[in-house]
Motif scaffolding. Structure first.
Motif, short mmCIF file in Angstrom:
data_model
loop_
_atom_site.label_atom_id
_atom_site.label_comp_id
_atom_site.label_asym_id
_atom_site.label_seq_id
_atom_site.Cartn_x
_atom_site.Cartn_y
_atom_site.Cartn_z
N LYS A 95 38.34 45.86 41.31
CA LYS A 95 37.74 44.83 40.45
C LYS A 95 36.98 43.80 41.29
CE LYS A 95 40.66 45.35 36.40
NZ LYS A 95 40.62 46.76 36.59
N GLU A 96 37.53 43.47 42.45
CA GLU A 96 36.85 42.53 43.35
C GLU A 96 35.50 43.10 43.80
OE1 GLU A 96 37.45 41.02 47.88
OE2 GLU A 96 39.26 41.00 46.62
N VAL A 97 35.49 44.37 44.17
CA VAL A 97 34.24 45.02 44.59
C VAL A 97 33.25 45.02 43.43
CG1 VAL A 97 33.19 47.20 45.30
CG2 VAL A 97 35.29 46.41 46.41
N GLU A 98 33.72 45.34 42.23
CA GLU A 98 32.84 45.39 41.05
C GLU A 98 32.24 44.02 40.72
OE1 GLU A 98 34.65 48.85 38.15
OE2 GLU A 98 35.64 46.90 38.13
N GLU A 99 33.06 42.98 40.81
CA GLU A 99 32.66 41.67 40.32
C GLU A 99 32.05 40.76 41.38
OE1 GLU A 99 36.24 40.25 38.50
OE2 GLU A 99 36.23 41.87 37.02
N GLU A 100 32.51 40.86 42.61
CA GLU A 100 32.11 39.88 43.61
C GLU A 100 31.19 40.42 44.69
OE1 GLU A 100 35.60 37.86 45.08
OE2 GLU A 100 36.50 37.92 43.08
N HIS A 101 31.19 41.70 44.91
CA HIS A 101 30.40 42.29 45.99
C HIS A 101 29.22 43.06 45.40
CE1 HIS A 101 33.26 41.13 49.07
NE2 HIS A 101 34.22 41.54 48.27
N THR A 102 28.21 42.30 44.97
CA THR A 102 27.07 42.94 44.32
C THR A 102 26.28 43.82 45.28
OG1 THR A 102 25.80 40.93 44.73
CG2 THR A 102 26.82 41.17 42.55
N ASP A 103 26.50 43.66 46.57
CA ASP A 103 25.81 44.49 47.56
C ASP A 103 26.49 45.85 47.75
OD1 ASP A 103 27.95 42.94 48.56
OD2 ASP A 103 27.35 43.36 50.62
N ILE A 104 27.69 46.03 47.15
CA ILE A 104 28.42 47.28 47.27
C ILE A 104 28.49 47.93 45.89
CG2 ILE A 104 30.63 48.37 47.83
CD1 ILE A 104 31.22 45.93 49.61
N GLU A 105 28.06 49.18 45.81
CA GLU A 105 28.19 49.93 44.55
C GLU A 105 29.40 50.84 44.67
OE1 GLU A 105 25.68 52.99 41.70
OE2 GLU A 105 25.01 52.63 43.75
N PRO A 106 30.46 50.55 43.88
CA PRO A 106 31.63 51.43 43.96
C PRO A 106 31.26 52.84 43.53
CG PRO A 106 31.97 49.69 42.31
CD PRO A 106 30.61 49.52 42.88
N ASP A 107 31.70 53.83 44.28
CA ASP A 107 31.36 55.21 43.96
C ASP A 107 32.55 55.93 43.35
OD1 ASP A 107 33.02 55.67 46.12
OD2 ASP A 107 31.49 56.57 47.38
N VAL A 108 32.33 57.18 42.96
CA VAL A 108 33.39 57.94 42.28
C VAL A 108 34.60 58.14 43.20
CG1 VAL A 108 32.50 60.25 42.85
CG2 VAL A 108 33.83 59.92 40.77
N LEU A 109 34.39 58.21 44.49
CA LEU A 109 35.52 58.36 45.42
C LEU A 109 36.43 57.13 45.37
CD1 LEU A 109 36.96 59.98 47.61
CD2 LEU A 109 35.43 58.95 49.28
N LEU A 110 35.84 55.94 45.31
CA LEU A 110 36.62 54.72 45.21
C LEU A 110 37.41 54.69 43.90
CD1 LEU A 110 37.45 51.95 46.29
CD2 LEU A 110 35.33 51.03 45.35
N TYR A 111 36.74 55.00 42.80
CA TYR A 111 37.44 55.04 41.51
C TYR A 111 38.55 56.09 41.51
CZ TYR A 111 34.22 51.91 39.07
OH TYR A 111 33.52 50.82 38.67
N THR A 112 38.27 57.28 42.05
CA THR A 112 39.27 58.34 42.07
C THR A 112 40.47 57.94 42.92
OG1 THR A 112 37.55 60.00 41.72
CG2 THR A 112 39.67 60.80 42.54
N SER A 113 40.24 57.20 43.99
CA SER A 113 41.35 56.73 44.83
C SER A 113 42.26 55.78 44.06
CB SER A 113 40.80 56.04 46.08
OG SER A 113 40.08 56.94 46.87
N VAL A 114 41.66 54.90 43.26
CA VAL A 114 42.47 53.97 42.47
C VAL A 114 43.18 54.74 41.35
CG1 VAL A 114 42.44 51.89 41.03
CG2 VAL A 114 40.98 52.02 43.07
N ILE A 115 42.48 55.68 40.72
CA ILE A 115 43.10 56.53 39.70
C ILE A 115 44.31 57.26 40.30
CG2 ILE A 115 42.77 58.67 38.38
CD1 ILE A 115 39.87 57.63 37.81
N ARG A 116 44.13 57.80 41.49
CA ARG A 116 45.23 58.51 42.17
C ARG A 116 46.42 57.58 42.42
NH1 ARG A 116 48.45 62.35 43.33
NH2 ARG A 116 48.90 62.80 45.49
N ALA A 117 46.13 56.35 42.81
CA ALA A 117 47.22 55.38 43.03
C ALA A 117 48.03 55.19 41.74
CB ALA A 117 46.65 54.05 43.52
N TRP A 118 47.35 55.07 40.60
CA TRP A 118 48.06 54.92 39.32
C TRP A 118 48.84 56.19 38.98
CZ3 TRP A 118 49.43 50.52 37.81
CH2 TRP A 118 48.61 49.40 37.89
N THR A 119 48.26 57.37 39.24
CA THR A 119 48.98 58.61 38.90
C THR A 119 50.26 58.76 39.72
OG1 THR A 119 47.82 60.09 40.46
CG2 THR A 119 46.82 59.79 38.27
#
Length: 139
Positions: free
Chosen positions: A21-45
């Motif tokens: 969420k910090e990357v999405e909201e505060e770091h406009t110079d960084i575009e979160p990619d599917v690998l980043l999302y999948t890593s967070v999804i994996r953490a929840w699983t």
């Protein structure tokens, strides 16, 4: 103990989610990619609870609804299969059904290059065979 492992995994998933969420909201110079999302999804699983899986699935749904600036944010087979596997292995009584629902949304996904594979189907079949829910097994 299993409760301390669950609490450590929950804390790790919460921290990963907060960082995303910090990357999405505060770091406009960084575009979160599917690998980043999948890593967070994996953490929840890895938490394995129904509530954690709802969070993992919500992240996948967020990716599915995003207007893509680039292909880097489109969910791929690994992203879908991570959610399917998470539901299949979760302690949720409806885990096998939820895994199948994610598989169906994967089948309907409008990207011709991203389709369910043998892992997707095998995981759902395995979950159904182990399901305590008699209606699931009967299908």
């Amino acid at each position: 103990s299993s409760s301390s492992l669950l609490s450590r995994r929950t804390l790790a998933a919460q921290r990963a989610d907060a960082l995303l969420k910090e990357v999405e909201e505060e770091h406009t110079d960084i575009e979160p990619d599917v690998l980043l999302y999948t890593s967070v999804i994996r953490a929840w699983t890895l938490v394995g609870t129904r509530n954690a899986m709802l969070k993992a699935e919500a992240l996948l749904q967020h990716l599915m609804k995003t207007n893509y600036n680039s292909k880097k944010q489109k969910p791929d087979e690994t992203c879908f299969n991570t959610v399917i596997n998470g539901w299949a292995k979760s302690n949720a009584p409806d885990g096998a059904n939820r895994a199948e629902e994610v598989l169906r949304s994967f089948e309907d996904w409008n990207d011709p290059h991203v389709k369910p594979n043998v892992v997707s189907y095998t995981t759902v079949i395995d979950a159904m065979s182990r399901s305590p829910n008699k209606e699931t097994v009967a299908r």
